[in-house]
Scaffold this active site. Structure first.
Site, PDB file in Angstrom:
ATOM      1  N   HIS A 192       0.000   5.122   2.453  1.00 21.49           N
ATOM      2  CA  HIS A 192      -1.264   4.521   2.021  1.00 21.49           C
ATOM      3  C   HIS A 192      -1.522   3.188   2.720  1.00 21.49           C
ATOM      4  O   HIS A 192      -2.573   2.590   2.534  1.00 21.49           O
ATOM      5  CB  HIS A 192      -1.231   4.316   0.499  1.00 21.49           C
ATOM      6  N   ASP A 243      -6.355  10.475 -11.451  1.00 16.94           N
ATOM      7  CA  ASP A 243      -5.571  10.121 -12.644  1.00 16.94           C
ATOM      8  C   ASP A 243      -4.375  11.071 -12.791  1.00 16.94           C
ATOM      9  O   ASP A 243      -4.221  12.021 -12.022  1.00 16.94           O
ATOM     10  CB  ASP A 243      -6.469  10.122 -13.885  1.00 16.94           C
ATOM     11  N   ASN A 300     -11.349  13.135 -15.174  1.00 13.89           N
ATOM     12  CA  ASN A 300     -12.282  12.714 -16.228  1.00 13.89           C
ATOM     13  C   ASN A 300     -13.616  12.197 -15.698  1.00 13.89           C
ATOM     14  O   ASN A 300     -14.357  11.515 -16.402  1.00 13.89           O
ATOM     15  CB  ASN A 300     -11.614  11.654 -17.132  1.00 13.89           C
ATOM     16  N   GLU A 347      11.389   0.014   0.308  1.00 15.63           N
ATOM     17  CA  GLU A 347      10.416  -0.315   1.358  1.00 15.63           C
ATOM     18  C   GLU A 347      10.903  -1.573   2.055  1.00 15.63           C
ATOM     19  O   GLU A 347      10.947  -2.654   1.456  1.00 15.63           O
ATOM     20  CB  GLU A 347       9.013  -0.563   0.784  1.00 15.63           C
TER      21      GLU A 347
HETATM   22  C1  GLC Z   1       3.603  -2.683  -0.254  1.00 16.32           C
HETATM   23  C2  GLC Z   1       2.565  -1.674  -0.634  1.00 16.32           C
HETATM   24  C3  GLC Z   1       1.213  -2.207  -0.271  1.00 16.32           C
HETATM   25  C4  GLC Z   1       0.982  -3.486  -1.042  1.00 16.32           C
HETATM   26  C5  GLC Z   1       2.120  -4.474  -0.823  1.00 16.32           C
HETATM   27  C6  GLC Z   1       2.115  -5.585  -1.816  1.00 16.32           C
HETATM   28  O1  GLC Z   1       3.674  -2.890   1.112  1.00 16.32           O
HETATM   29  O2  GLC Z   1       2.849  -0.460   0.003  1.00 16.32           O
HETATM   30  O3  GLC Z   1       0.193  -1.284  -0.524  1.00 16.32           O
HETATM   31  O4  GLC Z   1      -0.225  -4.080  -0.681  1.00 16.32           O
HETATM   32  O5  GLC Z   1       3.373  -3.864  -0.953  1.00 16.32           O
HETATM   33  O6  GLC Z   1       2.548  -5.111  -3.070  1.00 16.32           O
END
Ligand code: GLC
Length: 531
Positions: free
Chosen positions: A333, A37, A31, A271
């Site tokens: 990321h 998005d 957009n 994670e």
């Molecule tokens: C995880 C995410 C990271 C974020 C952190 C806090 O490590 O991958 O990008 O800053 O959590 O939520």
């Protein structure tokens, strides 16, 4: 050499599959606001499918003030207007499924945005019913923060809130208040969040900072790290002994798992940034399984030599619980680009390693183009981690730059100036330029993913380390057929042992012949004949 005979007993989509991480802000803008998005992702699903991956994991897309670019969630059951709306998500999910792609969302259970209505209520008064949904504590006797815990983003983990004269805990930014998972109402509310998305049809979740969810009761000081130097960033100032990885986390993981399994073949990826012995506990037990895949981040910073890699791989394999399925990550990321760390030619070898190890690989958008080091001009830095602790090299913006699709203005990512600059060589390093060029990184990824799909030995077969010395790493994958993967991690020619009659299936250099000699920075996949 040590050998693993563990193979998958039953094969789920995610055991044989490959996950592709999309950072929605930087994938495709539809957009013209310079930010990616959901409609943009939907339009690019053919590209994702053409890579040969099985699932897309989307970093957070929920309403958020974006203090940490979506990891500060203000409503778990909606879509941020910047990314679209629920209808756009449903369309994306339906199209992904129609193309045979699974969709994983990012679940952020440790903290919410301070703009979340739950936190607004919680901070409004000490007797608010949601007060205990977050972690509040009185000042220390000297009037300072309740203890010495440091935030991963620098500074104390505690923020004073004058309205009620107490501190609230935040493991990350002060805009991200930690939830109190000891409160049953929090568990119930967050369980309903998972149900909301599972009912909508999502195939699983990547669970953000899972190991942080519980903290020791009464909040004892963390032990100081005696070796800490300020250039490491404040996160490492103390050992997070009491502020993370508490025993209670395992029952919570088991509850998440039971919920997910109740929906059929769904996937939970956790994670967890912990050393291997602790990481393994997140698989849970046979009787009480935890997440399906506790992320294995070891390749992100492993020393790039054969001995260290061989040791790391065999130790990880050996540490897995009997029903634990391995997984490998080489970019995200949050982490520096692999091609930035190793250089482009060696990044090709790294791609071969990632896609031929035993276990589910997670790819990160843009690594398939070989995006390397990116310089972000100081006035364009957006990552709060970098802005809070500048000059330490902790910035995550270089890994979050927009995807480059072609050589048009703004690389086909957007009609407007993107929120972060593109990588410097985007004019040459983009999808259109690499597509169809057999020498490109993109086509190497496609070829590797195709082989992985064609040879069960690569996706599900057993692993045996054959050789790990100097710059040469060789291992074998076996199931139905027997494949030898030989990687030259350096810039010298290397001779490798004779493995009898073999066929060359793929070389990172594009070579079509092989005779027991690896060119500099070359990796090969050989199929053994007559074994
Ligand atoms: C995880 C995410 C990271 C974020 C952190 C806090 O490590 O991958 O990008 O800053 O959590 O939520």
């Amino acid at each position: 050499m040590e050998s693993s005979t563990k193979t998958a007993k039953t094969c789920t989509w995610w055991e044989s599959g490959v996950i592709y991480q999309v950072y929605p802000r930087s994938f495709q803008d539809s957009n013209g606001d310079g930010v990616g998005d959901l409609e943009g992702v939907r339009k690019r699903l053919d590209y994702i499918a053409s890579l040969g991956v099985d699932a897309v994991w989307l970093s957070p897309i929920y309403p958020s003030p974006m203090a940490d670019f979506g990891y500060d969630v203000a409503d778990y059951c909606d879509i941020d207007p910047m990314f679209g709306e629920l209808a756009a998500f449903d369309a994306l999910l339906a199209d992904a499924h129609a193309k045979g792609l699974k969709v994983l969302l990012d679940f952020v259970p440790n903290h919410t945005s301070i703009e979340h209505p739950w936190f607004r209520e919680s901070r409004s008064s000490r007797d608010n019913p949601k007060r205990d949904w977050y972690i509040w504590a009185n000042a220390a006797p000297d009037g300072g923060p309740p203890n010495n815990w440091t935030s991963d983003m620098g500074g104390s983990s505690w923020e004073f809130d004058p309205t009620t004269n107490q501190f609230y805990l935040h493991a990350f930014l002060k805009e991200q208040a930690d939830l109190n998972w000891r409160n049953p109402q929090v568990r119930e509310a967050m369980t309903n969040v998972l149900k909301f998305w599972f009912d909508r049809g999502v195939d699983g979740f990547r669970i953000d900072v899972l190991w942080h969810c519980f903290k020791a009761e009464n909040y004892p000081d963390n032990p100081l790290n005696p070796d800490w130097i300020s250039t490491q960033g404040e996160k490492l100032k103390v050992f997070q002994k009491h502020s993370a990885d508490q025993p209670e986390i395992h029952q919570l993981s088991a509850d998440f798992r039971a919920l997910a399994d109740g929906y059929g073949e769904r996937l939970l990826v956790g994670e967890i940034c912990l050393p291997v012995p602790q990481l393994m506990t997140y698989y849970g037990t046979e009787a009480s399984p935890g997440v399906h895949l506790p992320f294995n981040f070891q390749l992100l910073d492993a020393p790039w030599n054969a001995e260290a890699l061989g040791k790391m791989i065999t130790e990880y394999e050996a540490a897995l619980p009997p029903s634990g399925w391995p997984n490998w990550v080489i970019g995200s990321h949050d982490a520096p680009r692999i091609a930035g760390r190793l250089g482009e030619t060696q990044a090709r070898v790294a791609a071969m390693l990632l896609l031929t190890l035993r276990g589910t690989p997670t790819l990160y958008q843009g690594d398939e183009l070989g995006i390397g080091k990116v310089d972000i001009p100081p006035d364009r830095v957006r990552d709060p981690q970098d802005l809070r602790q500048p000059g330490l090299g902790l910035g995550r913006d270089p890994s979050r730059t927009p995807m480059a699709w072609d050589s048009c203005r703004f690389a086909g990512f957007s009609a407007a100036e993107p929120w972060l600059p593109l990588h410097g060589d985007w004019g040459m390093r983009n999808v259109a330029a690499q597509q169809g060029d057999p020498a490109s990184m993109l086509e190497l990824y496609r070829a590797l993913l195709k082989l992985r799909r064609e040879h069960e030995a690569l996706s599900l077969g057993s692993f045996a380390l054959l050789h790990a010395a100097g710059d040469v790493l060789i291992y074998e994958r076996y199931q139905k057929d027997r494949l030898v993967i030989a990687l030259n991690l350096g810039a010298e020619v290397q001779n490798i042992p004779d493995y009898g009659a073999t066929t060359l299936l793929l070389a990172t250099t594009g070579a079509s012949m092989f005779s027991n000699t690896l060119a500099p920075n070359e990796g090969v996949i050989l199929q053994r004949l007559n074994y």
